[in-house]
Scaffold this motif. Structure first.
Motif, PDB file in Angstrom:
ATOM      1  N   THR A   1      32.977  31.522  45.036  1.00 58.28           N
ATOM      2  CA  THR A   1      33.639  31.467  46.340  1.00 58.28           C
ATOM      3  C   THR A   1      34.578  30.261  46.341  1.00 58.28           C
ATOM      4  N   GLU A   2      35.446  30.204  47.333  1.00 61.40           N
ATOM      5  CA  GLU A   2      36.361  29.067  47.444  1.00 61.40           C
ATOM      6  C   GLU A   2      35.578  27.763  47.583  1.00 61.40           C
ATOM      7  N   ARG A   3      34.518  27.789  48.347  1.00 63.15           N
ATOM      8  CA  ARG A   3      33.704  26.582  48.549  1.00 63.15           C
ATOM      9  C   ARG A   3      33.085  26.113  47.229  1.00 63.15           C
ATOM     10  N   GLN A   4      32.583  27.054  46.427  1.00 62.60           N
ATOM     11  CA  GLN A   4      31.993  26.693  45.141  1.00 62.60           C
ATOM     12  C   GLN A   4      33.041  26.081  44.209  1.00 62.60           C
ATOM     13  N   VAL A   5      34.228  26.671  44.184  1.00 64.88           N
ATOM     14  CA  VAL A   5      35.306  26.135  43.355  1.00 64.88           C
ATOM     15  C   VAL A   5      35.642  24.721  43.825  1.00 64.88           C
ATOM     16  N   ASN A   6      35.787  24.545  45.128  1.00 64.43           N
ATOM     17  CA  ASN A   6      36.121  23.220  45.672  1.00 64.43           C
ATOM     18  C   ASN A   6      35.076  22.186  45.291  1.00 64.43           C
ATOM     19  N   GLU A   7      33.798  22.528  45.398  1.00 59.64           N
ATOM     20  CA  GLU A   7      32.736  21.578  45.056  1.00 59.64           C
ATOM     21  C   GLU A   7      32.819  21.164  43.595  1.00 59.64           C
ATOM     22  N   ARG A   8      33.084  22.120  42.736  1.00 55.36           N
ATOM     23  CA  ARG A   8      33.156  21.815  41.304  1.00 55.36           C
ATOM     24  C   ARG A   8      34.388  20.985  40.960  1.00 55.36           C
ATOM     25  N   LEU A   9      35.476  21.203  41.674  1.00 52.58           N
ATOM     26  CA  LEU A   9      36.701  20.454  41.399  1.00 52.58           C
ATOM     27  C   LEU A   9      36.656  19.032  41.950  1.00 52.58           C
ATOM     28  N   LEU A  10      35.702  18.738  42.818  1.00 51.68           N
ATOM     29  CA  LEU A  10      35.574  17.385  43.374  1.00 51.68           C
ATOM     30  C   LEU A  10      35.391  16.317  42.303  1.00 51.68           C
ATOM     31  N   SER A  11      34.854  16.688  41.167  1.00 55.72           N
ATOM     32  CA  SER A  11      34.678  15.715  40.090  1.00 55.72           C
ATOM     33  C   SER A  11      36.008  15.255  39.512  1.00 55.72           C
ATOM     34  N   TYR A  12      37.047  16.034  39.745  1.00 59.79           N
ATOM     35  CA  TYR A  12      38.339  15.745  39.133  1.00 59.79           C
ATOM     36  C   TYR A  12      39.372  15.164  40.091  1.00 59.79           C
TER      37      TYR A  12
END
Length: 172
Positions: A131-142
């Motif tokens: 989902t968009e939320r899951q993608v956003n959470e994972r991209l927070l590291s970058y």
């Protein structure tokens, strides 16, 4: 959470945000000290109590066993520390990164696409749909600007979005 060494386990921002909430912090302390689920935050309204426990569960600070028992994760802080890079080489695409995060985007479009592709394959497994939320959470590291990073990934053809925008996956 994802495959690869960058994002195994909990995300440090979510853990800190959860611990920034007084109810969640108190509940976490009580769980660490062995409180039974019904003894966690006994003096607050049920909705606040459930919200604090949900935050602890989502952040990975606490797990719920099949019996309903809440248990503090024993390795969470070790896992968070293990996510940090040991040293930062300044060659190739790594010259655009600092401490594992995007410091700047390459001006060269070929290099920019290569950087986006590398990040995408680090956070999303092949054939995985998020989902968009899951993608956003994972991209927070970058980056803190996950919307820009996600948009770049879609625009550069590294990430596919369904026409409805309900899920994302690596481009084929």
């Amino acid at each position: 959470m994802t495959r690869g060494s960058k994002m195994n386990g909990p995300h440090w921002r979510r853990v800190l945000a959860t611990l920034g909430n007084a109810d969640a912090r108190t509940a976490y302390a009580q769980i660490v000290l062995g409180a039974a689920p019904h003894d966690v935050l006994p003096d607050v309204k049920e909705q606040r109590r459930q919200r604090a426990i949900a935050g602890l569960l989502e952040s990975g600070l606490v797990q719920r066993h099949a019996s309903g028992e809440l248990v503090a994760g024993e390795t969470i802080f070790r896992d968070l520390l293990a996510q940090q890079p040991r040293r930062q080489p300044q060659t190739g695409l790594d010259r655009f990164m600092r401490l594992g995060r995007i410091e700047r985007y390459p001006a060269n479009l070929t290099e920019r696409r290569a950087l986006l592709a590398r990040i995408a394959t680090e956070v999303i497994a092949p054939a995985e749909k998020l989902t968009e939320r899951q993608v956003n959470e994972r991209l927070l590291s970058y980056t803190d600007d996950v919307v820009l990073l996600r948009r770049y990934m879609v625009d550069f053809g590294v990430l596919q979005r369904t026409p409805s925008g309900s899920s994302y996956s690596l481009a084929e």
